[in-house]
Design a protein around this motif. Structure first.
Motif, mmCIF file in Angstrom:
data_model
loop_
_atom_site.group_PDB
_atom_site.id
_atom_site.type_symbol
_atom_site.label_atom_id
_atom_site.label_comp_id
_atom_site.label_asym_id
_atom_site.label_seq_id
_atom_site.Cartn_x
_atom_site.Cartn_y
_atom_site.Cartn_z
ATOM 1 N N UNK A 133 0.810 -1.215 0.000
ATOM 2 C CA UNK A 133 0.000 0.000 0.000
ATOM 3 C C UNK A 133 0.843 1.263 0.000
ATOM 4 N N UNK A 134 2.086 1.164 0.427
ATOM 5 C CA UNK A 134 2.950 2.342 0.395
ATOM 6 C C UNK A 134 3.328 2.739 -1.026
ATOM 7 N N UNK A 135 3.277 1.760 -1.960
ATOM 8 C CA UNK A 135 3.622 2.035 -3.360
ATOM 9 C C UNK A 135 2.395 2.002 -4.259
ATOM 10 N N UNK A 136 1.213 2.196 -3.699
ATOM 11 C CA UNK A 136 -0.019 2.092 -4.481
ATOM 12 C C UNK A 136 -0.200 3.304 -5.390
ATOM 13 N N UNK A 137 -0.819 3.038 -6.556
ATOM 14 C CA UNK A 137 -1.232 4.068 -7.515
ATOM 15 C C UNK A 137 -0.065 4.923 -8.007
ATOM 16 N N UNK A 138 1.068 4.309 -8.199
ATOM 17 C CA UNK A 138 2.212 5.044 -8.720
ATOM 18 C C UNK A 138 2.223 4.975 -10.241
ATOM 19 N N UNK A 139 2.503 6.116 -10.866
ATOM 20 C CA UNK A 139 2.593 6.175 -12.322
ATOM 21 C C UNK A 139 3.874 5.480 -12.788
ATOM 22 N N UNK A 140 3.979 5.149 -14.069
ATOM 23 C CA UNK A 140 5.201 4.500 -14.576
ATOM 24 C C UNK A 140 6.451 5.318 -14.266
ATOM 25 N N UNK B 99 5.793 -0.051 -15.468
ATOM 26 C CA UNK B 99 4.397 0.062 -15.907
ATOM 27 C C UNK B 99 3.498 0.614 -14.804
ATOM 28 N N UNK B 100 4.071 1.134 -13.730
ATOM 29 C CA UNK B 100 3.279 1.662 -12.633
ATOM 30 C C UNK B 100 2.811 0.565 -11.692
ATOM 31 N N UNK B 101 1.963 0.956 -10.745
ATOM 32 C CA UNK B 101 1.422 0.009 -9.767
ATOM 33 C C UNK B 101 -0.097 0.126 -9.712
ATOM 34 N N UNK B 102 -0.727 -0.885 -9.127
ATOM 35 C CA UNK B 102 -2.179 -0.920 -9.003
ATOM 36 C C UNK B 102 -2.618 -0.196 -7.731
ATOM 37 N N UNK B 103 -3.917 -0.229 -7.466
ATOM 38 C CA UNK B 103 -4.442 0.383 -6.250
ATOM 39 C C UNK B 103 -3.950 -0.320 -4.992
ATOM 40 N N UNK B 104 -3.563 -1.590 -5.122
ATOM 41 C CA UNK B 104 -3.042 -2.338 -3.972
ATOM 42 C C UNK B 104 -1.511 -2.341 -3.930
ATOM 43 N N UNK B 105 -0.872 -1.659 -4.868
ATOM 44 C CA UNK B 105 0.577 -1.577 -4.870
ATOM 45 C C UNK B 105 1.278 -2.691 -5.612
ATOM 46 N N UNK B 106 0.540 -3.524 -6.349
ATOM 47 C CA UNK B 106 1.175 -4.591 -7.126
ATOM 48 C C UNK B 106 1.860 -4.002 -8.354
ATOM 49 N N UNK B 107 2.992 -4.580 -8.723
ATOM 50 C CA UNK B 107 3.758 -4.091 -9.871
ATOM 51 C C UNK B 107 3.118 -4.591 -11.168
#
Length: 308
Positions: A71-78, A84-92
């Motif tokens: 969750x600390x890396x959630x919703x990050x742009x590429x 390719x960025x991350x999802x709302x749950x922080x998955x790569x």
């Protein structure tokens, strides 16, 4: 007086011994050289080959577990940390796309292989045998052609308790064979009365020997085109079913990445990357297969070949 010793040349070969054949460059198979000479099939093979390489090296280039939450890396742009960025749950998303390539390609290829095997066997056997067998196969083919494929797949998938890869392969393979069976049956009808088939009949060859030894080798190009066609149709249909939530949510594939993206309403939140990259991977693969199919048609059909 000393005896004269016979002089033996180093390159001489004793009588009765076969000289070893010098190794040369291995020649490219004829069918592959024809495909590589065609610009469309060459472009298609390049795209499909690139996706296959990605699928093979996916475990080594993925940077993290695609199902891990952070969750600390959630919703990050590429970015350089997450290509390719991350999802709302922080998955790569990069790891999800490259690892999903393997499952999507295996599922599509296996479903295409099953559907092509059914279409080839039923179509050629029906055309050669005729009579009641031809009528039964025609009736079964017409039933599957009349029923809309996508609604049928949605109904079948909604009643399945297990939606793993094997189940989806069987569902797709057993529902996508009918239109190619009709085409292969028509081509087999045109070959049934050829001289080489009549000669095999006169020699007393069995039906299966004539079907698999005489008719099928003369239809290889059409069978290959059928496999490629069903391959990309299966990819699109599988991605569509997973996008609707009718796939296996415990595994990662292109369709499941798109499903979670629309479930989390990422576009409405301004996050375009969860949709773009899995969709782009699917589009590149389908475009490569379409160009490969066009190249196979041009190579196998003299009327479509362009004089250089």
């Amino acid at each position: 007086m000393s005896q004269l010793q016979p002089v033996v040349e180093q390159d001489a070969v004793p009588i009765g011994v076969v000289a070893p054949r010098r190794r040369g460059r291995r020649q490219i198979p004829g069918w592959l050289s024809l495909l590589l000479a065609n610009p469309k099939s060459r472009f298609g093979l390049t795209l499909v080959g690139f996706m296959v390489v990605v699928a093979l090296i996916a475990p080594w280039i993925s940077v993290s577990n695609p199902t891990d939450f952070n969750l600390l890396a959630a919703r990050q742009a590429p970015s350089w940390h997450h290509l390719f960025g991350t999802t709302d749950q922080g998955s790569d998303i990069f790891s999800q796309v490259v690892l999903g390539t393997r499952r999507s390609l295996i599922l599509g290829a296996a479903a295409a292989l099953l559907a092509t095997a059914l279409a080839t066997t039923l179509g050629i056997v029906a055309a050669y045998s005729g009579g009641i067998i031809d009528e039964l196969v025609n009736f079964l083919t017409n039933v599957f052609l009349v029923i809309p494929t996508i609604p049928l797949l949605i109904v079948i998938s909604s009643y399945l308790t297990s939606r793993g890869m094997t189940t989806m392969i069987l569902v797709l393979g057993l529902t996508l064979w009918s239109f190619e069976a009709r085409i292969l049956r028509g081509q087999a009808l045109s070959l049934r009365n050829r001289d080489f088939v009549q000669a095999a009949k006169t020699a007393g060859e069995s039906t299966w020997r004539i079907v698999f030894g005489e008719l099928m080798p003369n239809m290889v190009s059409r069978i290959a085109a059928a496999f490629v066609l069903v391959f990309y149709v299966a990819l699109l249909v599988d991605a569509g079913l997973e996008f609707l939530g009718l796939g296996d949510t415990t595994h990662v594939s292109w369709g499941m990445v798109l499903y979670w993206a629309q479930t989390n309403s990422t576009v409405l939140q301004g996050e375009w990357w969860p949709f773009l990259f899995p969709g782009l991977a699917l589009v590149l693969t389908v475009v490569g297969l379409v160009f490969l199919l066009a190249g196979i048609d041009e190579v196998s059909n003299p009327r479509l070949r362009r004089s250089r």
